[in-house]
Design a protein around this motif. Structure first.
Motif, PDB file in Angstrom:
ATOM      1  N   ILE A  47      49.861  34.492 -47.035  1.00  0.00           N
ATOM      2  CA  ILE A  47      49.619  33.415 -47.505  1.00  0.00           C
ATOM      3  C   ILE A  47      49.892  32.130 -46.874  1.00  0.00           C
ATOM      4  O   ILE A  47      49.032  31.027 -46.846  1.00  0.00           O
ATOM      5  N   THR A  48      51.157  32.366 -46.123  1.00  0.00           N
ATOM      6  CA  THR A  48      51.301  31.119 -45.286  1.00  0.00           C
ATOM      7  C   THR A  48      50.430  30.908 -44.118  1.00  0.00           C
ATOM      8  O   THR A  48      50.084  29.840 -43.798  1.00  0.00           O
ATOM      9  N   ILE A  49      49.960  31.988 -43.731  1.00  0.00           N
ATOM     10  CA  ILE A  49      48.846  31.989 -42.542  1.00  0.00           C
ATOM     11  C   ILE A  49      47.610  31.375 -43.075  1.00  0.00           C
ATOM     12  O   ILE A  49      47.042  30.393 -42.552  1.00  0.00           O
ATOM     13  N   MET A  50      47.053  31.530 -44.228  1.00  0.00           N
ATOM     14  CA  MET A  50      46.094  30.957 -44.871  1.00  0.00           C
ATOM     15  C   MET A  50      45.965  29.597 -45.111  1.00  0.00           C
ATOM     16  O   MET A  50      45.178  28.756 -44.853  1.00  0.00           O
ATOM     17  N   ASP A  51      47.148  29.027 -45.553  1.00  0.00           N
ATOM     18  CA  ASP A  51      47.656  27.690 -46.095  1.00  0.00           C
ATOM     19  C   ASP A  51      47.513  27.022 -44.593  1.00  0.00           C
ATOM     20  O   ASP A  51      46.765  25.764 -44.599  1.00  0.00           O
ATOM     21  N   ARG A  52      48.238  27.335 -43.687  1.00  0.00           N
ATOM     22  CA  ARG A  52      48.119  26.587 -42.386  1.00  0.00           C
ATOM     23  C   ARG A  52      46.795  26.722 -41.924  1.00  0.00           C
ATOM     24  O   ARG A  52      46.435  25.452 -41.110  1.00  0.00           O
ATOM     25  N   ALA A  53      45.930  27.643 -41.983  1.00  0.00           N
ATOM     26  CA  ALA A  53      44.629  27.734 -41.425  1.00  0.00           C
ATOM     27  C   ALA A  53      43.784  26.616 -42.310  1.00  0.00           C
ATOM     28  O   ALA A  53      42.860  25.950 -41.772  1.00  0.00           O
ATOM     29  N   HIS A  80      46.827  29.001 -33.114  1.00  0.00           N
ATOM     30  CA  HIS A  80      47.445  28.950 -31.498  1.00  0.00           C
ATOM     31  C   HIS A  80      46.802  27.911 -30.846  1.00  0.00           C
ATOM     32  O   HIS A  80      47.406  27.266 -30.099  1.00  0.00           O
ATOM     33  N   GLY A  81      45.523  27.837 -30.941  1.00  0.00           N
ATOM     34  CA  GLY A  81      44.564  26.680 -30.021  1.00  0.00           C
ATOM     35  C   GLY A  81      45.288  25.366 -30.646  1.00  0.00           C
ATOM     36  O   GLY A  81      45.484  24.697 -29.591  1.00  0.00           O
ATOM     37  N   ALA A  82      45.447  25.196 -31.889  1.00  0.00           N
ATOM     38  CA  ALA A  82      45.938  23.907 -32.317  1.00  0.00           C
ATOM     39  C   ALA A  82      47.295  23.656 -31.855  1.00  0.00           C
ATOM     40  O   ALA A  82      47.553  22.619 -31.456  1.00  0.00           O
ATOM     41  N   GLN A  83      48.096  24.528 -31.866  1.00  0.00           N
ATOM     42  CA  GLN A  83      49.497  24.400 -31.482  1.00  0.00           C
ATOM     43  C   GLN A  83      49.605  23.981 -30.140  1.00  0.00           C
ATOM     44  O   GLN A  83      50.130  23.418 -29.260  1.00  0.00           O
ATOM     45  N   VAL A  86      38.318  26.007 -41.330  1.00  0.00           N
ATOM     46  CA  VAL A  86      37.885  27.450 -41.859  1.00  0.00           C
ATOM     47  C   VAL A  86      36.990  27.247 -42.840  1.00  0.00           C
ATOM     48  O   VAL A  86      37.027  26.505 -43.772  1.00  0.00           O
ATOM     49  N   PRO A  87      35.663  27.976 -42.661  1.00  0.00           N
ATOM     50  CA  PRO A  87      34.677  27.723 -43.769  1.00  0.00           C
ATOM     51  C   PRO A  87      35.228  28.056 -45.040  1.00  0.00           C
ATOM     52  O   PRO A  87      35.957  29.015 -45.370  1.00  0.00           O
ATOM     53  N   GLY A  88      34.718  27.219 -45.964  1.00  0.00           N
ATOM     54  CA  GLY A  88      35.237  27.469 -47.165  1.00  0.00           C
ATOM     55  C   GLY A  88      35.078  28.899 -47.973  1.00  0.00           C
ATOM     56  O   GLY A  88      35.935  29.329 -48.806  1.00  0.00           O
TER      57      GLY A  88
END
Length: 334
Positions: free
Chosen positions: A157-163, A280-283, A169-171
């Protein structure tokens, strides 16, 4: 400047007592060229691999791999139908360390080598099942992570929220992932020992007439107790129709598994790899990586929009809350 294979061979002799190098050759190592590596042959005919990390990430991976290899005792290795490398020695070099391992024989596999209904696909399924059948106690004894279904779900869920927070990310995908997270039936499973970093690149195979069998496995830096589906998501990327089904069917038969949702969770992990690539790209503030991730995410959204066979949700079983799942697992362990 990269060190030559002869320099690496000299370092290997310094790291391993009694090693007298008779020859050496450079080899590829690491998924992104993160290691300088060479295959060293001793005068006694034995073979060794020496690796020097070239980044902090690679150094951390190497350290984790060493902890895992030490945890895989002789008794544990005896339960596996394939070979696992052994730590042989190390020596300091340029602020890091060169590590030498005993060489595991076998040729590197490619994902497309795994054919539907083939010997290799069946062997892969049985190899993964053997890992997941190991006793979980040695993981805890080694101080490696032991995760519960609730912790695993929260991490996803944390990964989903961060993305989602990137706004890239497409809705439709976010809705798909959120539906999977809310579907408690998907998270009713017993965590097992997992390799944690498994991919086709991990596999060493022989040269059998029908694609070979798994004779060795590399890369144990992700060893822990976690969701067994994590060791299966990579096979879903195969371009060979039916290959993933053969591997998973062989796996289920070998384990006598009743985890009916394992393929759906594996599919979720496969999709979340794209979210991780975006993060990763954003970081790294890499426009190239972010653009690549966004393109793949939109491609995924298009491919699953009308394909009901790849749904991540499951609504035919009673839904249990996460605390009910934990209570059920506690009763099973009692």
């Amino acid at each position: 400047m990269a060190r030559s294979h002869l320099t690496l061979a000299a370092l290997a002799t310094a790291a391993v007592q009694g090693l007298d190098a008779a020859g050496a050759q450079p080899i590829g190592s690491g998924s992104h060229g993160d290691f300088e590596a060479a295959l060293v042959t001793g005068t006694d005919g034995r073979h060794w691999i020496i690796r020097i990390p070239t980044s902090e990430r690679a150094e951390a991976e190497q350290s984790a791999d060493l902890v895992a290899l030490r945890a895989l005792s002789t008794g544990i290795r005896g339960r596996l139908p394939f070979a696992v490398s052994t730590f042989a020695g190390q020596t300091p070099v340029s602020g890091t360390r060169a590590v030498v391992y005993e060489f595991v024989h076998g040729r590197k596999a490619a994902l497309d080598d795994i054919e539907p209904g083939g010997e290799l696909a069946d062997s892969v399924g049985r190899a993964v099942a053997a890992i997941h059948s190991l006793p979980t106690s040695f993981i805890a004894d080694a101080g490696l992570p032991v995760l519960s279904p609730a912790e695993i779900l929260r991490a996803n869920i944390t990964i989903m929220d961060r993305a989602s927070a990137t706004g890239l990310v497409p809705g439709a995908l976010l809705g798909r992932w959120e539906g999977a997270a809310e579907d408690s039936a998907l998270w009713q499973f017993a965590p097992t020992v997992i390799n944690g970093a498994l991919s086709a690149d991990s596999l060493l195979v022989d040269s059998g007439s029908h694609g070979g069998e798994v004779v060795g496995m590399l890369g144990w830096h992700g060893l822990r107790v976690d969701d067994p589906a994590r060791d299966l998501f990579w096979i879903l990327g195969s371009n060979r129709a039916g290959a993933a089904e053969t591997v998973i069917d062989s796996y289920q038969q070998a384990r006598g598994s009743t985890d009916r949702q394992i393929e759906r969770r594996a599919r979720l992990y496969s999709e979340l790899e794209l979210a991780k690539w975006l993060l990763h790209g954003a970081q790294e503030r890499s426009t190239e990586i972010v653009d690549d991730a966004v393109a793949m995410l939109h491609g995924l959204a298009d491919s699953v929009r009308d394909d009901l066979s790849t749904t991540l949700s499951h609504h035919t079983m009673p839904v249990m809350a996460v605390d009910e799942v934990e209570a059920m697992l506690d009763r099973r362990r009692a």
